[in-house]
Write an enzyme that holds these catalytic residues in place. Sequence first.
Site, PDB file in Angstrom:
ATOM      1  N   GLU A 146       4.312  -0.127  12.712  1.00 50.14           N
ATOM      2  CA  GLU A 146       3.172  -0.824  12.114  1.00 50.14           C
ATOM      3  C   GLU A 146       3.244  -2.337  12.327  1.00 50.14           C
ATOM      4  O   GLU A 146       2.234  -3.034  12.183  1.00 50.14           O
ATOM      5  CB  GLU A 146       3.111  -0.523  10.617  1.00 50.14           C
ATOM      6  CG  GLU A 146       4.263  -1.106   9.823  1.00 50.14           C
ATOM      7  CD  GLU A 146       4.501  -0.370   8.514  1.00 50.14           C
ATOM      8  OE1 GLU A 146       4.373  -1.011   7.462  1.00 50.14           O
ATOM      9  OE2 GLU A 146       4.808   0.827   8.563  1.00 50.14           O
ATOM     10  N   ARG A 174      -7.461  11.672  13.846  1.00 49.96           N
ATOM     11  CA  ARG A 174      -6.059  11.417  13.493  1.00 49.96           C
ATOM     12  C   ARG A 174      -5.336  12.718  13.164  1.00 49.96           C
ATOM     13  O   ARG A 174      -5.904  13.639  12.587  1.00 49.96           O
ATOM     14  CB  ARG A 174      -5.971  10.443  12.314  1.00 49.96           C
ATOM     15  CG  ARG A 174      -6.499   9.061  12.643  1.00 49.96           C
ATOM     16  CD  ARG A 174      -6.152   8.051  11.572  1.00 49.96           C
ATOM     17  NE  ARG A 174      -4.726   7.792  11.509  1.00 49.96           N
ATOM     18  CZ  ARG A 174      -4.151   6.977  10.620  1.00 49.96           C
ATOM     19  NH1 ARG A 174      -4.914   6.354   9.726  1.00 49.96           N
ATOM     20  NH2 ARG A 174      -2.863   6.788  10.610  1.00 49.96           N
ATOM     21  N   GLN A 228       4.583  10.535   7.870  1.00 45.33           N
ATOM     22  CA  GLN A 228       3.825  10.963   6.696  1.00 45.33           C
ATOM     23  C   GLN A 228       3.791  12.479   6.557  1.00 45.33           C
ATOM     24  O   GLN A 228       3.598  12.992   5.458  1.00 45.33           O
ATOM     25  CB  GLN A 228       2.401  10.401   6.746  1.00 45.33           C
ATOM     26  CG  GLN A 228       2.326   8.905   6.509  1.00 45.33           C
ATOM     27  CD  GLN A 228       0.902   8.378   6.556  1.00 45.33           C
ATOM     28  OE1 GLN A 228      -0.051   9.124   6.779  1.00 45.33           O
ATOM     29  NE2 GLN A 228       0.754   7.074   6.358  1.00 45.33           N
ATOM     30  N   ARG A 259      -3.401   1.982  19.133  1.00 44.22           N
ATOM     31  CA  ARG A 259      -3.028   0.571  19.074  1.00 44.22           C
ATOM     32  C   ARG A 259      -2.400   0.074  20.372  1.00 44.22           C
ATOM     33  O   ARG A 259      -2.497  -1.120  20.684  1.00 44.22           O
ATOM     34  CB  ARG A 259      -2.073   0.334  17.892  1.00 44.22           C
ATOM     35  CG  ARG A 259      -2.792   0.360  16.546  1.00 44.22           C
ATOM     36  CD  ARG A 259      -1.842   0.162  15.384  1.00 44.22           C
ATOM     37  NE  ARG A 259      -2.595   0.085  14.125  1.00 44.22           N
ATOM     38  CZ  ARG A 259      -2.041   0.171  12.913  1.00 44.22           C
ATOM     39  NH1 ARG A 259      -0.721   0.352  12.799  1.00 44.22           N
ATOM     40  NH2 ARG A 259      -2.794   0.079  11.829  1.00 44.22           N
ATOM     41  N   LYS A 287      -8.818  -2.808   4.004  1.00 45.68           N
ATOM     42  CA  LYS A 287      -8.108  -1.531   3.904  1.00 45.68           C
ATOM     43  C   LYS A 287      -6.813  -1.680   3.106  1.00 45.68           C
ATOM     44  O   LYS A 287      -6.478  -0.822   2.286  1.00 45.68           O
ATOM     45  CB  LYS A 287      -7.815  -1.015   5.315  1.00 45.68           C
ATOM     46  CG  LYS A 287      -6.956   0.238   5.396  1.00 45.68           C
ATOM     47  CD  LYS A 287      -6.734   0.621   6.842  1.00 45.68           C
ATOM     48  CE  LYS A 287      -5.664   1.679   6.980  1.00 45.68           C
ATOM     49  NZ  LYS A 287      -6.039   2.968   6.390  1.00 45.68           N
ATOM     50  N   LYS A 296       0.837  -1.201   0.000  1.00 46.62           N
ATOM     51  CA  LYS A 296       0.000   0.000   0.000  1.00 46.62           C
ATOM     52  C   LYS A 296       0.870   1.248   0.000  1.00 46.62           C
ATOM     53  O   LYS A 296       0.603   2.211  -0.725  1.00 46.62           O
ATOM     54  CB  LYS A 296      -0.926  -0.015   1.207  1.00 46.62           C
ATOM     55  CG  LYS A 296      -1.844   1.196   1.319  1.00 46.62           C
ATOM     56  CD  LYS A 296      -1.326   2.249   2.285  1.00 46.62           C
ATOM     57  CE  LYS A 296      -1.316   1.747   3.701  1.00 46.62           C
ATOM     58  NZ  LYS A 296      -0.934   2.808   4.680  1.00 46.62           N
ATOM     59  N   SER A 297       1.929   1.254   0.803  1.00 48.02           N
ATOM     60  CA  SER A 297       2.793   2.431   0.898  1.00 48.02           C
ATOM     61  C   SER A 297       3.430   2.759  -0.448  1.00 48.02           C
ATOM     62  O   SER A 297       3.482   3.922  -0.856  1.00 48.02           O
ATOM     63  CB  SER A 297       3.876   2.200   1.956  1.00 48.02           C
ATOM     64  OG  SER A 297       3.308   2.046   3.235  1.00 48.02           O
TER      65      SER A 297
END
Length: 443
Positions: A324, A134, A182, A355, A421, A38-39
């Site tokens: 992650e 977020r 990010q 998390r 996702k 995904k990244s």
Amino acid sequence: MTSSAAAPGPSLPAPADPWPAPRVVRPVDIVTSLPGSKSLTNRALVLAALADGPSVVRRALRSRDTLLMAQALTSLGSTVDTSGDDWTVTPGPFDRDAAVDCGLAGTVMRFVPPIAGLSTGSVAFDGDAHMRKRPVGEILTALRGLGVDVHDDERGALPFTIAGTGSVRGGTVVIDASASSQFVSALLLAGATYEHGVDVRHDGKPIPSLPHIEMTVSMLRAHGVDVDDSDADRWAVAPGPIHAADHLIEPDLSNAGPFVALAAATGGTVTVRDWPTTTDQAGDALRGILAAMGCDVRLDDDGLHVTGPERLTGVDLDLHDVGELTPVVAALCALADGPSHLRGIAHIRGHETDRVTALATELAGLGADVTEHPDGLSFRPAPLHGGVFHTYADHRMAHAGVVVGAAVDGVLVEDVATTAKTFPDFAGAWTRVTDGATRPAGA
């Protein structure tokens, strides 16, 4: 056994009844192929939309996050053909009003606003309810400093609107990226298109997930962009064209986590095909982590081979740069025969859910002896039992749940479909790789 995954639509399915995680009763011996990163896919899409000609993103990941990115770029004026395995991106004039649905995709919420500043239209951003919690305010403040007109009622969160003027001044900006790498990548990806480029300087606690910034820099250079990262906590992108370039997307190594953990949890062997010999992906750290827990780990031309030990060893790990991976690693720590401590992960409290707290709560609910710290988790060996493992609409939490469920009877994973996702048909892929080594439901 060989498995692969299919593709979902762009929206998360409604949560269903808790999913019985397959209980593995004998060592697995499987070979699997995984969807793309995904990244890498979303960075490739952004750069292609800003390039000086069409580009192809080969073996693109087709998941909710990547389809949301494709939709966002299309709404701005680019053309993204997602009909096949290889996605063609044709840059278009950013000349219209648009509405961007960020869903639960941090990359969409953070990477697209710096592009929206180049539009001549007004671009509105919103997403799923949790996305309004977020962090994104640091990027919005930085964009204002670079000459972008941002309307967010001073909330620093979704929803917000970018009123584009067709160009962005750019220049030097100081940000605190300690909450997310990010923040840096978002500004770098669009920086070459700004009149004066962009010079991003970080001032704050250490940046988490640095491999993701290294990934961004590598991909910018592949498009011919001049990036100076010679000084610590500073990245300077010179103004100039972003040349068209095709990308072949690697397998998502973070999504490999539950599969290689399956070998660790069952004492079996898992081979992940096409594991790259060199990569900027944070998931590559799984090799060293699993070796530290007692696994035999080998990389060759056939892929990554992981064979689990008879007893898992506890570990003391700083996961700051690879946060992650925490959910899957935490699941293995709960199964280990010795104490473990995971630290450096305060920043993952701002991911899809908090998390740290979520893992402590759900693993304790299955019997784990786990202590939550401001920046980590500690585990002591304890017998685990079945129960419902809640995911909080977080794909990585679901991964942790199925790993524990492979080793513990009666684990029910709530909303396993949230894995769409980043991983198409994860539940189907997991069922296929565990088939033949499981205990029948109700047995």
